[in-house]
Each structure stands twice: as C-alpha cells, then as structure tokens.
Design a protein around this motif. Structure first.
Motif, PDB file in Angstrom:
ATOM      1  N   THR A  68      -3.778   4.852  -2.235  1.00 49.22           N
ATOM      2  CA  THR A  68      -4.858   5.676  -1.700  1.00 49.22           C
ATOM      3  C   THR A  68      -4.302   7.080  -1.504  1.00 49.22           C
ATOM      4  N   THR A  69      -4.944   8.059  -2.096  1.00 50.15           N
ATOM      5  CA  THR A  69      -4.446   9.434  -2.044  1.00 50.15           C
ATOM      6  C   THR A  69      -5.427  10.333  -1.308  1.00 50.15           C
ATOM      7  N   PHE A  70      -4.926  11.029  -0.317  1.00 49.40           N
ATOM      8  CA  PHE A  70      -5.684  12.042   0.405  1.00 49.40           C
ATOM      9  C   PHE A  70      -5.204  13.397  -0.106  1.00 49.40           C
ATOM     10  N   TYR A  71      -5.942  13.935  -1.074  1.00 46.93           N
ATOM     11  CA  TYR A  71      -5.552  15.200  -1.698  1.00 46.93           C
ATOM     12  C   TYR A  71      -5.728  16.365  -0.723  1.00 46.93           C
ATOM     13  N   ASP A  72      -4.850  17.320  -0.831  1.00 46.43           N
ATOM     14  CA  ASP A  72      -4.879  18.476   0.063  1.00 46.43           C
ATOM     15  C   ASP A  72      -6.221  19.205  -0.008  1.00 46.43           C
ATOM     16  N   LYS A  73      -6.744  19.384  -1.211  1.00 46.11           N
ATOM     17  CA  LYS A  73      -8.008  20.122  -1.355  1.00 46.11           C
ATOM     18  C   LYS A  73      -9.168  19.387  -0.677  1.00 46.11           C
ATOM     19  N   ASP A  74      -9.146  18.063  -0.713  1.00 45.62           N
ATOM     20  CA  ASP A  74     -10.207  17.290  -0.069  1.00 45.62           C
ATOM     21  C   ASP A  74     -10.081  17.339   1.449  1.00 45.62           C
ATOM     22  N   LYS A 132       0.827  -1.203   0.000  1.00 45.26           N
ATOM     23  CA  LYS A 132       0.000   0.000   0.000  1.00 45.26           C
ATOM     24  C   LYS A 132       0.858   1.249   0.000  1.00 45.26           C
ATOM     25  N   LEU A 133       0.454   2.212  -0.807  1.00 43.13           N
ATOM     26  CA  LEU A 133       1.037   3.548  -0.807  1.00 43.13           C
ATOM     27  C   LEU A 133      -0.072   4.517  -0.424  1.00 43.13           C
ATOM     28  N   VAL A 134       0.081   5.173   0.702  1.00 50.48           N
ATOM     29  CA  VAL A 134      -0.904   6.149   1.173  1.00 50.48           C
ATOM     30  C   VAL A 134      -0.271   7.529   1.084  1.00 50.48           C
ATOM     31  N   GLN A 135      -0.810   8.350   0.198  1.00 49.15           N
ATOM     32  CA  GLN A 135      -0.269   9.682  -0.046  1.00 49.15           C
ATOM     33  C   GLN A 135      -1.142  10.728   0.649  1.00 49.15           C
ATOM     34  N   VAL A 136      -0.501  11.678   1.303  1.00 42.98           N
ATOM     35  CA  VAL A 136      -1.238  12.677   2.081  1.00 42.98           C
ATOM     36  C   VAL A 136      -0.737  14.079   1.742  1.00 42.98           C
ATOM     37  N   GLY A 137      -1.656  14.947   1.366  1.00 42.90           N
ATOM     38  CA  GLY A 137      -1.324  16.348   1.104  1.00 42.90           C
ATOM     39  C   GLY A 137      -1.050  16.679  -0.344  1.00 42.90           C
ATOM     40  N   ILE A 138      -1.292  15.739  -1.243  1.00 40.42           N
ATOM     41  CA  ILE A 138      -0.968  15.933  -2.651  1.00 40.42           C
ATOM     42  C   ILE A 138      -1.787  17.079  -3.229  1.00 40.42           C
ATOM     43  N   ARG A 139      -1.113  17.986  -3.927  1.00 43.56           N
ATOM     44  CA  ARG A 139      -1.818  19.148  -4.480  1.00 43.56           C
ATOM     45  C   ARG A 139      -1.211  19.658  -5.779  1.00 43.56           C
ATOM     46  N   ASP A 140      -0.214  18.978  -6.305  1.00 47.56           N
ATOM     47  CA  ASP A 140       0.392  19.387  -7.572  1.00 47.56           C
ATOM     48  C   ASP A 140       0.762  18.110  -8.321  1.00 47.56           C
ATOM     49  N   TYR A 141      -0.008  17.783  -9.369  1.00 42.60           N
ATOM     50  CA  TYR A 141       0.153  16.492 -10.032  1.00 42.60           C
ATOM     51  C   TYR A 141      -0.419  16.573 -11.439  1.00 42.60           C
ATOM     52  N   CYS A 142       0.027  15.675 -12.302  1.00 44.58           N
ATOM     53  CA  CYS A 142      -0.459  15.676 -13.686  1.00 44.58           C
ATOM     54  C   CYS A 142      -1.611  14.684 -13.841  1.00 44.58           C
ATOM     55  N   GLU A 143      -2.264  14.735 -14.988  1.00 43.98           N
ATOM     56  CA  GLU A 143      -3.429  13.877 -15.225  1.00 43.98           C
ATOM     57  C   GLU A 143      -3.057  12.398 -15.168  1.00 43.98           C
ATOM     58  N   ALA A 144      -1.910  12.052 -15.748  1.00 49.53           N
ATOM     59  CA  ALA A 144      -1.494  10.647 -15.745  1.00 49.53           C
ATOM     60  C   ALA A 144      -1.308  10.130 -14.317  1.00 49.53           C
ATOM     61  N   GLU A 145      -0.787  10.978 -13.431  1.00 55.49           N
ATOM     62  CA  GLU A 145      -0.626  10.571 -12.041  1.00 55.49           C
ATOM     63  C   GLU A 145      -1.980  10.402 -11.359  1.00 55.49           C
ATOM     64  N   ALA A 146      -2.915  11.298 -11.651  1.00 51.98           N
ATOM     65  CA  ALA A 146      -4.252  11.193 -11.067  1.00 51.98           C
ATOM     66  C   ALA A 146      -4.933   9.900 -11.497  1.00 51.98           C
ATOM     67  N   ILE A 147      -4.768   9.549 -12.768  1.00 56.88           N
ATOM     68  CA  ILE A 147      -5.366   8.314 -13.279  1.00 56.88           C
ATOM     69  C   ILE A 147      -4.730   7.102 -12.605  1.00 56.88           C
ATOM     70  N   MET A 148      -3.416   7.113 -12.491  1.00 54.57           N
ATOM     71  CA  MET A 148      -2.722   6.004 -11.849  1.00 54.57           C
ATOM     72  C   MET A 148      -3.159   5.850 -10.395  1.00 54.57           C
ATOM     73  N   ALA A 149      -3.259   6.962  -9.684  1.00 51.51           N
ATOM     74  CA  ALA A 149      -3.671   6.923  -8.283  1.00 51.51           C
ATOM     75  C   ALA A 149      -5.080   6.372  -8.128  1.00 51.51           C
ATOM     76  N   LYS A 150      -5.931   6.663  -9.095  1.00 53.46           N
ATOM     77  CA  LYS A 150      -7.321   6.195  -9.036  1.00 53.46           C
ATOM     78  C   LYS A 150      -7.445   4.728  -9.407  1.00 53.46           C
ATOM     79  N   GLU A 151      -6.667   4.290 -10.384  1.00 56.66           N
ATOM     80  CA  GLU A 151      -6.839   2.945 -10.936  1.00 56.66           C
ATOM     81  C   GLU A 151      -5.989   1.879 -10.251  1.00 56.66           C
ATOM     82  N   ASN A 152      -4.917   2.280  -9.564  1.00 56.33           N
ATOM     83  CA  ASN A 152      -4.051   1.309  -8.898  1.00 56.33           C
ATOM     84  C   ASN A 152      -4.589   1.041  -7.496  1.00 56.33           C
ATOM     85  N   ASN A 153      -5.014  -0.189  -7.241  1.00 51.17           N
ATOM     86  CA  ASN A 153      -5.633  -0.478  -5.947  1.00 51.17           C
ATOM     87  C   ASN A 153      -4.636  -0.514  -4.792  1.00 51.17           C
ATOM     88  N   ARG A 154      -3.363  -0.361  -5.083  1.00 51.54           N
ATOM     89  CA  ARG A 154      -2.375  -0.250  -4.007  1.00 51.54           C
ATOM     90  C   ARG A 154      -2.191   1.191  -3.549  1.00 51.54           C
TER      91      ARG A 154
END
Length: 355
Positions: free
Chosen positions: A236-242, A212-234
C-alpha cells in the motif's frame, strides 16, 4: 543494585556528559537495552556519495541532543549504545564503490562493447561483496537479539538493513514494514546490482513473513514500480502528491495517519530513508527530492503507530550524509530522528512508558 542502576544513579542527564558514546550516554553493549548497528556502506549509490559517513556524522552530532522527552519519562534510562563503526566494512565499501561507480558510468555511456571485458564481471563482484555485508549485519543482529537486546541499524545507504530484516523474520511469522522514503525502492537488481539501495523494498518482499509493505511519502519512482505497487496486494503506497492534495483540501494529518496505521499488521518494522523528509532537513543526502515531510509530521505518525498498540520489532535510519567539513546539519537532524525512534521503539516494547 545492578551495574546498570549504579550507572544511572551516577549520571546527570541535565549536565555536560563526559562520555563519548552515542548521545553522551553512559551505557555500553552490556548495559544498554538497545544496540545500534552502524553500517558505513554505500557501494551502489547512483547519485551523490556520502552516506557511508552517516553513522559518524550522527554520532558526532548526537552529543548535542538533549535527553529529555516530555511524553516518555526518563527515556534515557533504557540505555542506547552504538557499536564501534566497523572500519573493515567502510574500507570494503570505499573499494567497491569505485568499482561500482565506474561500472555505472559505463552503463550511462551505453555499455560500449569494447569495454565489456573490463566491466562485465563487476555486478557479480559487487553482489558478492554486498551479500557479505548483509551476512555481517545478520550475524550482528542475531548475536544481540540472542542476548535479549533491542536492535536497530544506522546506515549507510538503503541496502544495509536487509540482514537485520532477515534476522527479525526468523523471530516473527507475520509483520509489516513501514517505509518512509522519497523513492519506492521496488526495482529488481537496479543497474544489475542485486542488493542495490534502490532494491531494498523489492528484496524485503521476498521474505514470506512480511505480510504488508506500507510506503509513505513516495514521490520519485519509475513506471514498473508504480505497476508493482498497484498490483501487489501486499503493498500500500501513500504517495506524497496524494498526501499533499488531501491536506490542501482540508484533510487533517491525524486522519491520514490513522489511515496509514490501519494498513499495518500488529508487528511493524520501520525503515526511514532520510530523503523522505523535506530536503531542507537533509540537503546532502544522496538523492534528494523536492517535497517530503517535516520532522514532527513523521514523529507524530510514529507515535500514533505505537499508541495504536502495534509493536515495533526494529527500525533503521539510512541515507544520512554529512555536508562539507563543519556542516553538521544532516547529522544533527539524523541524530534527533534516531533518538526519538529509539525511545518509541522502547515504549512499544514495554521498556519505557509513553504518555
């Protein structure tokens, strides 16, 4: 009485230390429980340089850190020691940084074909140098782990912990990574550099032991990274804006921390990019991004991880960069993050007692 106990008996944690070691502590690599590996490396930084000076800046500022922790009795007695800053790594970083910076500038100009012969081989050269740096970190980690030491890393840019993570992966079949960061770092060979600072999370996930990779505070990322974070079940991203939105709407940080901790497996490696914090705490970091956390928010989260019964198996602190001469602010903040993380690491390993 052991040598370590003799050292402890003679040291006054409330006085002025005469030791020039990290935090002014009286320990060395034989008597300290925790060894810090400094890695002054920043070859692939794509914005402002300076993180290669991070270990030195933190070392200098650490002498101003008080050793008392009100929830960890006699925390300093565990012993923390930072290895000498390796000048050969720093020199190699300086040399290859120039090469990489010129190459990045060529890319930003559209990769003019007339300069292809001059720049075409650069990624291969930089990748080889970065691989050698990773191998050096790996060997250092293996050496001190074989001695029963706890091991942590102080960067340098965010490419530097990969060797340590690989060494720990040989000891642990299933562990998670808790990443505090403004950036996702999920890019594949960013700017054609396999071991880019922007690729550390992508590279770490190549290790099957990381469940598992749990990312916290992410707020600067590209579309490909967002897609990977969403589709990879390993992942979980806690975005700063959320996180901010939930806080604005009344959700307590305690509850958010519980949700973060719930995503983690029993064993956890922590990687802290200082730019995960509010830029007022790290104005000179290579790629500052508006938003982020207060120091105590993250330290609260880390304490909650330990209190949950999860075991920290290692950690790193990266991307701390000093400002102009005489400006110790970034190093000052970094030193406090490092000391607190060292103590929480020790507590989670049963070497210190946490209230």
């Amino acid at each position: 009485m052991s040598l370590k106990h003799q050292i402890i008996e003679k040291f006054d944690p409330n006085g002025i230390s005469t030791y020039e070691n990290l935090f002014g502590l009286p320990f060395d690599e034989s008597t300290a429980d925790l060894i810090i590996i400094p890695v002054p490396w920043e070859v692939t930084v794509s914005y402002s340089p300076g993180t290669a000076q991070g270990p030195e800046a933190i070392m200098n500022a650490s002498l101003q850190v008080d050793l008392f922790q009100d929830d960890i009795k006699d925390a300093w007695k565990m012993g923390v020691y930072m290895l000498p800053i390796p000048e050969e790594i720093k020199e190699k970083s300086d040399n290859f940084r120039i090469l990489a910076a010129n190459y990045i500038n060529w890319l930003s100009q559209g990769s003019p074909k007339e300069d292809l012969e001059r720049f075409g081989a650069v990624p291969g050269l930089v990748n080889k140098a970065s691989e050698e740096m990773n191998a050096w970190v790996y060997e250092q980690a293996k050496k001190y782990r074989a001695q029963g030491k706890l091991v942590a890393l102080l960067g340098g840019d965010h490419s530097t912990p990969l060797g340590l993570i690989k060494a720990l992966a040989e000891e642990h079949d299933n562990f998670g990574i808790l990443q505090i960061d403004a950036h996702a770092d999920l890019r594949m060979a960013y700017e054609n550099f396999e071991f880019s600072h922007a690729s550390i999370a992508y590279n770490a996930l190549k290790l099957p032991q990381i469940s598992k990779l749990v990312q916290v505070g992410i707020r600067d990322y590209c579309e490909a990274e967002a897609i990977m974070a969403k589709e990879n079940n390993r992942i979980t991203t806690f975005y700063d804006k959320d996180i901010k939105k939930e806080g604005y709407e009344g959700k307590a940080w305690k509850i958010i921390c519980d949700e973060i901790v719930d995503q983690l497996p029993q064993e956890v490696y922590v990687t802290i990019d200082i730019d995960g914090f509010d830029p007022k705490l790290c104005p000179n970091t290579g790629t500052p991004v508006a938003g982020g956390f207060e120091l105590e928010q993250i330290m609260y989260l880390m304490k909650e991880v330990v209190k949950s019964g999860r075991k920290l198996i290692g950690f790193d602190l990266v991307e701390v960069a000093p400002g102009a001469e005489g400006d110790e602010w970034d190093g000052n903040v970094g030193a406090r993050v490092l000391y607190r993380m060292a103590n929480l690491y020790g507590a989670s390993q049963g070497r210190l007692n946490l209230k």
